[in-house]
Motif scaffolding. Structure first.
Motif, PDB file in Angstrom:
ATOM      1  N   GLU A 194       0.817  -1.218   0.000  1.00 28.66           N
ATOM      2  CA  GLU A 194       0.000   0.000   0.000  1.00 28.66           C
ATOM      3  C   GLU A 194       0.853   1.272   0.000  1.00 28.66           C
ATOM      4  N   LEU A 195       2.173   1.117  -0.051  1.00 29.96           N
ATOM      5  CA  LEU A 195       3.052   2.297   0.031  1.00 29.96           C
ATOM      6  C   LEU A 195       3.395   2.829  -1.360  1.00 29.96           C
ATOM      7  N   ASP A 196       3.838   4.093  -1.408  1.00 29.37           N
ATOM      8  CA  ASP A 196       4.316   4.651  -2.678  1.00 29.37           C
ATOM      9  C   ASP A 196       5.727   4.179  -2.977  1.00 29.37           C
ATOM     10  N   GLY A 197       6.496   3.947  -1.924  1.00 26.08           N
ATOM     11  CA  GLY A 197       7.877   3.552  -2.183  1.00 26.08           C
ATOM     12  C   GLY A 197       8.662   3.343  -0.916  1.00 26.08           C
ATOM     13  N   LEU A 198       9.969   3.289  -1.064  1.00 28.81           N
ATOM     14  CA  LEU A 198      10.855   3.094   0.085  1.00 28.81           C
ATOM     15  C   LEU A 198      12.189   3.787  -0.156  1.00 28.81           C
ATOM     16  N   GLY A 267      11.702   3.816  -5.587  1.00 27.95           N
ATOM     17  CA  GLY A 267      12.918   3.975  -4.794  1.00 27.95           C
ATOM     18  C   GLY A 267      13.264   5.448  -4.669  1.00 27.95           C
ATOM     19  N   VAL A 268      13.464   5.916  -3.427  1.00 26.02           N
ATOM     20  CA  VAL A 268      13.850   7.313  -3.196  1.00 26.02           C
ATOM     21  C   VAL A 268      15.089   7.346  -2.298  1.00 26.02           C
ATOM     22  N   ALA A 454      18.161   3.740 -11.074  1.00 31.58           N
ATOM     23  CA  ALA A 454      16.932   4.093 -11.802  1.00 31.58           C
ATOM     24  C   ALA A 454      15.760   3.300 -11.256  1.00 31.58           C
ATOM     25  N   ASN A 455      14.602   3.940 -11.225  1.00 30.29           N
ATOM     26  CA  ASN A 455      13.399   3.172 -10.905  1.00 30.29           C
ATOM     27  C   ASN A 455      13.068   2.262 -12.076  1.00 30.29           C
TER      28      ASN A 455
END
Ligand SMILES: [Zn+2]
Ligand SMILES: [Zn+2]
Length: 462
Positions: A194-198, A267-268, A454-455
């Motif tokens: 449910e998350l946008d990213g990590l 990925g951030v 890169a994502n």
């Protein structure tokens, strides 16, 4: 649960050690395990000769850096996620200071992550919108996440009205809020669906294995030779000193690769900047110094505990500052790593949307400014997707990548390297579905250092 931030961990580690035992010039005998691509430990990287060699390679990249002709069709915009200012006693920096640094280093988006300190509302009592060309989006570091809700949720924190992690995620995401898993190394089994990213890179996570360096740094406050070395290093090679801690975080990347096949997960990078790594060494009498590590009270050390202090006190009066080390001004932490977001427009809703879609990549710009990097999908020479997108496997489909300088390009499918080459571009004809992502590493002073992450492009079965 309150997270220990970069500052706290480093300082606690420092304060837990007896100063006297660190005051002699003993070398560390236990060889620390070196991370991927490394030839040198962090302490070795801080040698002036090493720093000079790194600096020369960085200058070389700057000379070689070219414009990328491959286009994403979007504007590459540098963003900092996970930034602290004016949010806690252990944060040294202010928001105006953060803004000034962002302008100086070309960062256009700051996504603040206050430590939650009710009754202060981390949305309403913060900065939101454009200031002097820099877009601020308020948020918090909370419950193990970076959270950027659309509306204030401080009442829910005060009333403890969310009963589970799932409820908290729903609360943050209401009406389009964003949420990312933070400090991933501690949460290998947390649900990310449910998350946008990590955070695929976090400076604090990277510091966890730096125990030897922390001891070395502490020892330098009572060792005049080493203190001189580190002062000179910070003065001449500030970015290179900061960059000495840089590693690849394999357990974090493994979690990303594990979760990616089932859902999109952007990925951030997490700077976790506080501007609080400031150390002062002061003469207090003819046989004692005081060492202050922000924000803690000074600690007195005498020549009886550390005899070489006498050399540092020679010709000094009580009150004289012997040395001041400022290791992490915002400019330095902001230029070390950034999340480059591909935008249509510089506004909050475009940023939120791009982060959800994975239209972003992480870069250690201190090595070389990665702006312009492109990773796209083409069919019959026409662009049909950019990093973060999902495309259908069809005839004539290929992946294309281009970067401002050549490095070691690694192309991954479902977490496994399927191609590795030294180049500034890559073309790959697709014949299999899967999650494709790319990394580029640069050779710096003979060591391979991760530069760009890169994502992924998701290639779905027809
Ligand atoms: Zn903090
Ligand atoms: Zn933090």
């Amino acid at each position: 649960m309150i997270r220990l931030c970069l500052s706290l961990t480093l300082l606690f580690a420092l304060l837990a050690l007896p100063f006297a035992s660190q005051s002699n010039n003993s070398t560390v005998t236990a060889q620390p395990r070196l991370g991927a691509g490394r030839k040198y430990s962090t302490i070795e990287r801080l040698n002036l000769e090493r720093l000079r060699a790194v600096n020369q390679d960085l200058q070389k990249f700057q000379r070689l850096r070219g414009n990328v002709s491959l286009r994403t069709g979007l504007t590459d915009t540098k963003a900092i996620l996970h930034a602290h200012a004016e949010d806690s006693a252990h944060t040294g920096g202010t928001r105006p200071e953060l803004l000034a640094a962002a302008k100086n280093v070309g960062v256009k988006i700051i996504m603040l992550t206050d430590h939650v300190r009710p009754p202060k509302d981390f949305i309403n009592d913060s900065w939101r919108g454009l200031r002097d060309g820099v877009l601020f989006i308020p948020g918090a570091e909370s419950e193990g996440f970076l959270v950027y809700p659309q509306r204030p949720i401080i009442a829910a924190h005060i009333n403890k009205s969310f009963k589970s992690r799932e409820e908290y995620v729903r609360l943050v995401k209401q009406d389009g809020g964003n949420i990312f898993l933070s400090h991933v190394e501690e949460k290998p089994d947390w649900e990310t669906g449910e998350l946008d990213g990590l955070e695929i890179y976090n400076i604090h996570s990277d510091l966890m294995d730096e125990g030897e360096f922390v001891k070395w740094l502490q020892g330098s406050f009572t060792n005049p030779d080493r203190l001189k070395q580190i002062e000179q290093a910070v003065a001449e090679f500030p970015a290179e000193v900061f960059g000495a801690l840089q590693d690849y975080l394999p357990t974090v990347i493994a979690k990303w690769d594990r979760d990616l096949p089932s859902h999109r997960l952007t990925g951030v990078a997490a700077n976790d900047c506080h501007h609080n790594q400031v150390f002062t060494v002061k003469a207090v009498s003819n046989d004692a110094i005081e060492v202050t590590a922000f924000p803690d009270p000074p600690r007195k050390i005498t020549t009886a505990q550390a005899p070489r202090i006498a050399e540092m006190l020679k010709g000094r009066q009580a009150g004289d500052i012997i040395a001041k080390l400022d290791l992490d001004p915002y400019e330095r932490s902001l230029s070390f790593v950034a999340t480059h977001i591909l935008l249509n427009e510089l506004n909050e809703s475009s940023v939120r949307q791009a982060l959800r879609q994975g239209h972003a990549y992480v870069a250690h710009d201190w090595l070389c400014d990665a702006t312009g990097f492109a990773f796209i999908a083409e069919r019959n020479d026409k662009r049909i997707g950019v990093m973060g997108d999902e495309v259908k496997l069809e005839k004539g489909l290929k992946l294309r990548l281009a970067a401002p300088v050549a490095g070691t390009i690694k192309l991954f499918r479902d977490g496994k390297v399927i191609q590795e080459m030294i180049s500034d571009k890559l073309n790959f004809a697709l014949s299999e579905a899967g999650v494709y992502r790319a990394e580029i590493w640069l050779t710096v002073d003979g060591e391979l250092r991760p530069w760009i992450y890169a994502n992924p492009m998701r290639v779905a079965k027809p």
